[in-house]
Design a protein around this motif. Structure first.
Motif, PDB file in Angstrom:
ATOM      1  N   ILE A  73      41.274  45.680  51.438  1.00 10.00           N
ATOM      2  CA  ILE A  73      41.834  44.522  50.732  1.00 10.00           C
ATOM      3  C   ILE A  73      40.717  43.660  50.151  1.00 10.00           C
ATOM      4  CG2 ILE A  73      43.055  42.327  51.050  1.00 10.00           C
ATOM      5  CD1 ILE A  73      44.819  43.815  53.124  1.00 10.00           C
ATOM      6  N   THR A  74      39.697  43.407  50.963  1.00  5.62           N
ATOM      7  CA  THR A  74      38.641  42.474  50.542  1.00  5.62           C
ATOM      8  C   THR A  74      37.706  43.068  49.498  1.00  5.62           C
ATOM      9  OG1 THR A  74      37.334  43.158  52.476  1.00  5.62           O
ATOM     10  CG2 THR A  74      38.659  41.172  52.701  1.00  5.62           C
ATOM     11  N   THR A  75      37.389  44.363  49.603  1.00  7.85           N
ATOM     12  CA  THR A  75      36.420  44.964  48.672  1.00  7.85           C
ATOM     13  C   THR A  75      36.831  44.803  47.210  1.00  7.85           C
ATOM     14  OG1 THR A  75      35.677  46.566  50.330  1.00  7.85           O
ATOM     15  CG2 THR A  75      35.180  47.070  48.035  1.00  7.85           C
ATOM     16  N   PRO A  76      38.015  45.285  46.790  1.00 10.53           N
ATOM     17  CA  PRO A  76      38.374  45.100  45.367  1.00 10.53           C
ATOM     18  C   PRO A  76      38.664  43.648  45.007  1.00 10.53           C
ATOM     19  CG  PRO A  76      40.202  46.086  46.569  1.00 10.53           C
ATOM     20  CD  PRO A  76      39.047  46.050  47.512  1.00 10.53           C
ATOM     21  N   THR A  77      39.042  42.829  46.006  1.00  8.12           N
ATOM     22  CA  THR A  77      39.353  41.429  45.717  1.00  8.12           C
ATOM     23  C   THR A  77      38.111  40.666  45.277  1.00  8.12           C
ATOM     24  OG1 THR A  77      41.208  41.451  47.271  1.00  8.12           O
ATOM     25  CG2 THR A  77      40.294  39.293  46.706  1.00  8.12           C
ATOM     26  N   PHE A  78      36.934  41.094  45.732  1.00  5.22           N
ATOM     27  CA  PHE A  78      35.698  40.449  45.307  1.00  5.22           C
ATOM     28  C   PHE A  78      35.344  40.791  43.859  1.00  5.22           C
ATOM     29  CE2 PHE A  78      34.520  40.458  49.962  1.00  5.22           C
ATOM     30  CZ  PHE A  78      34.637  39.087  50.104  1.00  5.22           C
ATOM     31  N   VAL A  79      35.976  41.835  43.296  1.00  8.53           N
ATOM     32  CA  VAL A  79      35.581  42.317  41.972  1.00  8.53           C
ATOM     33  C   VAL A  79      36.706  42.242  40.941  1.00  8.53           C
ATOM     34  CG1 VAL A  79      34.793  44.343  40.679  1.00  8.53           C
ATOM     35  CG2 VAL A  79      33.811  43.834  42.916  1.00  8.53           C
ATOM     36  N   VAL A  80      37.890  42.743  41.296  1.00  8.21           N
ATOM     37  CA  VAL A  80      38.950  42.954  40.304  1.00  8.21           C
ATOM     38  C   VAL A  80      39.419  41.665  39.629  1.00  8.21           C
ATOM     39  CG1 VAL A  80      41.290  43.826  39.930  1.00  8.21           C
ATOM     40  CG2 VAL A  80      39.700  45.100  41.377  1.00  8.21           C
ATOM     41  N   PRO A  81      39.737  40.570  40.371  1.00 11.29           N
ATOM     42  CA  PRO A  81      40.176  39.357  39.666  1.00 11.29           C
ATOM     43  C   PRO A  81      39.165  38.864  38.638  1.00 11.29           C
ATOM     44  CG  PRO A  81      40.650  39.177  42.006  1.00 11.29           C
ATOM     45  CD  PRO A  81      39.815  40.397  41.839  1.00 11.29           C
ATOM     46  N   ASN A  82      37.875  38.914  38.999  1.00 12.40           N
ATOM     47  CA  ASN A  82      36.839  38.489  38.058  1.00 12.40           C
ATOM     48  C   ASN A  82      36.757  39.438  36.862  1.00 12.40           C
ATOM     49  OD1 ASN A  82      34.609  36.562  37.574  1.00 12.40           O
ATOM     50  ND2 ASN A  82      33.348  38.396  37.673  1.00 12.40           N
ATOM     51  N   ALA A  83      36.889  40.745  37.127  1.00 11.99           N
ATOM     52  CA  ALA A  83      36.858  41.734  36.043  1.00 11.99           C
ATOM     53  C   ALA A  83      38.040  41.532  35.098  1.00 11.99           C
ATOM     54  CB  ALA A  83      36.870  43.149  36.622  1.00 11.99           C
ATOM     55  N   LEU A  84      39.210  41.225  35.646  1.00  8.48           N
ATOM     56  CA  LEU A  84      40.382  40.998  34.793  1.00  8.48           C
ATOM     57  C   LEU A  84      40.223  39.738  33.944  1.00  8.48           C
ATOM     58  CD1 LEU A  84      43.313  41.947  37.216  1.00  8.48           C
ATOM     59  CD2 LEU A  84      42.295  43.322  35.381  1.00  8.48           C
ATOM     60  N   CYS A  85      39.538  38.729  34.480  1.00  8.66           N
ATOM     61  CA  CYS A  85      39.251  37.524  33.683  1.00  8.66           C
ATOM     62  C   CYS A  85      38.342  37.866  32.503  1.00  8.66           C
ATOM     63  CB  CYS A  85      38.591  36.455  34.561  1.00  8.66           C
ATOM     64  SG  CYS A  85      39.724  35.626  35.689  1.00  8.66           S
ATOM     65  N   ILE A  86      37.426  38.803  32.712  1.00  4.17           N
ATOM     66  CA  ILE A  86      36.550  39.251  31.620  1.00  4.17           C
ATOM     67  C   ILE A  86      37.369  40.022  30.586  1.00  4.17           C
ATOM     68  CG2 ILE A  86      34.598  40.738  31.027  1.00  4.17           C
ATOM     69  CD1 ILE A  86      33.472  40.180  33.839  1.00  4.17           C
ATOM     70  N   PHE A  87      38.204  40.962  31.062  1.00  3.76           N
ATOM     71  CA  PHE A  87      38.971  41.820  30.161  1.00  3.76           C
ATOM     72  C   PHE A  87      40.028  41.030  29.380  1.00  3.76           C
ATOM     73  CE2 PHE A  87      38.231  45.523  33.329  1.00  3.76           C
ATOM     74  CZ  PHE A  87      36.968  45.712  32.807  1.00  3.76           C
ATOM     75  N   TRP A  88      40.707  40.099  30.052  1.00  6.58           N
ATOM     76  CA  TRP A  88      41.851  39.413  29.440  1.00  6.58           C
ATOM     77  C   TRP A  88      41.475  38.132  28.709  1.00  6.58           C
ATOM     78  CZ3 TRP A  88      45.486  39.802  34.341  1.00  6.58           C
ATOM     79  CH2 TRP A  88      45.928  41.112  34.458  1.00  6.58           C
ATOM     80  N   PHE A  89      40.564  37.348  29.290  1.00 11.10           N
ATOM     81  CA  PHE A  89      40.299  36.006  28.761  1.00 11.10           C
ATOM     82  C   PHE A  89      38.859  35.826  28.269  1.00 11.10           C
ATOM     83  CE2 PHE A  89      43.336  35.615  32.376  1.00 11.10           C
ATOM     84  CZ  PHE A  89      44.479  35.415  31.624  1.00 11.10           C
ATOM     85  N   ASN A  90      38.048  36.887  28.358  1.00 10.52           N
ATOM     86  CA  ASN A  90      36.658  36.821  27.911  1.00 10.52           C
ATOM     87  C   ASN A  90      35.863  35.761  28.680  1.00 10.52           C
ATOM     88  OD1 ASN A  90      34.746  38.073  26.211  1.00 10.52           O
ATOM     89  ND2 ASN A  90      34.763  36.318  24.825  1.00 10.52           N
ATOM     90  N   LEU A  91      36.243  35.518  29.942  1.00  6.20           N
ATOM     91  CA  LEU A  91      35.534  34.558  30.789  1.00  6.20           C
ATOM     92  C   LEU A  91      34.400  35.289  31.501  1.00  6.20           C
ATOM     93  CD1 LEU A  91      38.587  32.638  32.311  1.00  6.20           C
ATOM     94  CD2 LEU A  91      37.114  31.943  30.413  1.00  6.20           C
ATOM     95  N   LYS A  92      33.236  35.273  30.876  1.00  3.18           N
ATOM     96  CA  LYS A  92      32.121  36.092  31.346  1.00  3.18           C
ATOM     97  C   LYS A  92      31.077  35.320  32.147  1.00  3.18           C
ATOM     98  CE  LYS A  92      32.608  39.245  27.423  1.00  3.18           C
ATOM     99  NZ  LYS A  92      31.913  39.916  26.300  1.00  3.18           N
ATOM    100  N   GLY A  93      31.122  34.011  32.128  1.00  9.54           N
ATOM    101  CA  GLY A  93      30.115  33.222  32.820  1.00  9.54           C
ATOM    102  C   GLY A  93      30.317  33.220  34.323  1.00  9.54           C
ATOM    103  N   ILE A  94      29.210  33.302  35.072  1.00  9.76           N
ATOM    104  CA  ILE A  94      29.244  33.213  36.529  1.00  9.76           C
ATOM    105  C   ILE A  94      27.954  32.535  36.980  1.00  9.76           C
ATOM    106  CG2 ILE A  94      28.267  35.544  36.801  1.00  9.76           C
ATOM    107  CD1 ILE A  94      29.905  35.787  39.389  1.00  9.76           C
ATOM    108  N   THR A  95      28.054  31.581  37.880  1.00  8.00           N
ATOM    109  CA  THR A  95      26.857  30.877  38.335  1.00  8.00           C
ATOM    110  C   THR A  95      26.003  31.798  39.194  1.00  8.00           C
ATOM    111  OG1 THR A  95      27.910  30.033  40.340  1.00  8.00           O
ATOM    112  CG2 THR A  95      28.111  28.692  38.331  1.00  8.00           C
ATOM    113  N   MET A  96      24.741  31.466  39.299  1.00  2.00           N
ATOM    114  CA  MET A  96      23.836  32.274  40.097  1.00  2.00           C
ATOM    115  C   MET A  96      24.295  32.320  41.557  1.00  2.00           C
ATOM    116  SD  MET A  96      19.719  31.810  40.697  1.00  2.00           S
ATOM    117  CE  MET A  96      19.366  31.875  38.952  1.00  2.00           C
ATOM    118  N   GLY A  97      24.732  31.169  42.083  1.00  4.37           N
ATOM    119  CA  GLY A  97      25.197  31.125  43.463  1.00  4.37           C
ATOM    120  C   GLY A  97      26.408  32.008  43.691  1.00  4.37           C
ATOM    121  N   SER A  98      27.364  31.961  42.744  1.00  3.49           N
ATOM    122  CA  SER A  98      28.563  32.800  42.855  1.00  3.49           C
ATOM    123  C   SER A  98      28.215  34.271  42.742  1.00  3.49           C
ATOM    124  CB  SER A  98      29.568  32.415  41.766  1.00  3.49           C
ATOM    125  OG  SER A  98      29.997  31.083  41.916  1.00  3.49           O
ATOM    126  N   CYS A  99      27.257  34.572  41.882  1.00  5.24           N
ATOM    127  CA  CYS A  99      26.826  35.963  41.689  1.00  5.24           C
ATOM    128  C   CYS A  99      26.209  36.526  42.969  1.00  5.24           C
ATOM    129  CB  CYS A  99      25.835  36.032  40.533  1.00  5.24           C
ATOM    130  SG  CYS A  99      25.387  37.712  40.029  1.00  5.24           S
TER     131      CYS A  99
END
Length: 312
Positions: A73-99
């Motif tokens: 559950i946790t493994t894809p949750t760390f990646v997929v929501p952020n990836a979908l934000c990139i694919f759907w809304f072009n939200l590509k920015g991520i802070t260094m701390g979050s990264c």
């Protein structure tokens, strides 16, 4: 252009590009991403719910299965929501701390997953080679302690990765050609010497993963020796059938993991988007299929799930 301007004005921001070269297909790629993720969540939450509700399943084997479901559950949750934000809304920015946080948790859970597979192999070894002592050797408390040891091991091994990277100077071009803050992808953006980062990542991969694979191979070697000593074919079949689900889950995890890591480090001739897609599928396919495999191979779990479905 607004995204890139933000990057330059805020030096602590990175840009995750998604899958470079396939930007036009991001919407279509997002469909299987979302479907696999949702199926995985439904399957793994179902396993957790049924094991929690059914007292008959409160034993070491199903406790390990719950641990596996949590990592799935946790493994894809760390990646997929952020990836979908990139694919759907072009939200590509991520802070260094979050990264760095994403990197830490993603790799920690991956090592934890490997530790659980090792413990599952040991569980099958005891069940087949020492069945009369199974209840005394593997108690729920002992399994929980082994899970805690696996978690501590993962944290101690992975923590140096973001710490080493946080000391590196990063270039003005902070574009990560990936959907996630994978260690090597982030390290390549550094303007400094990343030899230590590369070496530690490679040693970590070979020492930890290879040692886990060795322990699993040893367990199954002893299992095969015990099975071959059984006189009847029916006993052979019954003993091997208890291992089938774990073998399938293990192959689904380690095969793409080894391929993805080795091609990422040594497969320079492979197109970058292939690396990225393989890395993402490695985080999506096993979590989706693991509960299905155990549901099919474990009659007890299948019957309990069926009871709740029929009740609905």
């Amino acid at each position: 252009m607004a995204v890139f301007n933000i990057t330059h004005s805020n030096p602590s921001t990175f840009i995750l590009m998604g899958i470079p070269g396939l930007e036009a297909a991001h919407i279509w790629i997002s469909i299987p991403f979302a479907v696999f993720y949702i199926i995985g969540l439904l399957g793994n939450f179902t396993v957790l719910f049924v094991v929690y509700k059914e007292q008959a399943l409160h034993n070491p084997m199903y406790l390990l299965l719950c641990m596996l479901a949590l990592t799935d559950i946790t493994t894809p949750t760390f990646v997929v929501p952020n990836a979908l934000c990139i694919f759907w809304f072009n939200l590509k920015g991520i802070t260094m701390g979050s990264c760095f946080t994403q990197m830490f948790f993603l790799h920690t859970v991956s090592l934890m997953h490997s530790a659980i597979l090792v413990t599952m192999a040991f569980d099958r070894y005891v069940a087949i080679c020492n069945p009369l002592r199974y209840a005394t050797i593997l108690t729920n408390a002992r399994i929980a302690n082994l899970g805690l040891v696996g978690l501590i091991r993962a944290v101690l091994f992975i923590l140096p990765l973001p710490l080493l990277l946080s000391r590196q100077p990063f270039c003005s071009n902070r574009i990560i050609p990936h959907t996630q803050c994978e260690h090597i992808a982030v390290a390549k953006m550094s303007c400094g010497d990343i030899t230590v980062n590369r070496t530690y990542g490679l040693v970590l991969f070979f020492v930890v993963i290879m040692s886990d694979l060795t322990l699993i191979a040893l367990s199954y070697g002893l299992i095969m020796r015990a099975v071959l000593r059984l006189s009847s074919k029916k006993a052979h079949q019954k003993a091997l059938n208890t291992c089938t689900a774990h073998i399938c889950v293990m192959l689904m995890y380690y095969t793409p993991s080894l391929f993805s890591n080795l091609t990422n480090r040594f497969g320079q001739g492979i197109a970058p988007h292939i690396h990225i897609i393989l890395a993402d599928l490695y985080l999506l396919i096993p979590p989706m299929l693991n509960p299905i495999i155990y549901g099919v191979k474990s009659k007890e779990l299948r019957d309990k799930v069926g009871k709740y479905i029929c009740r609905k």
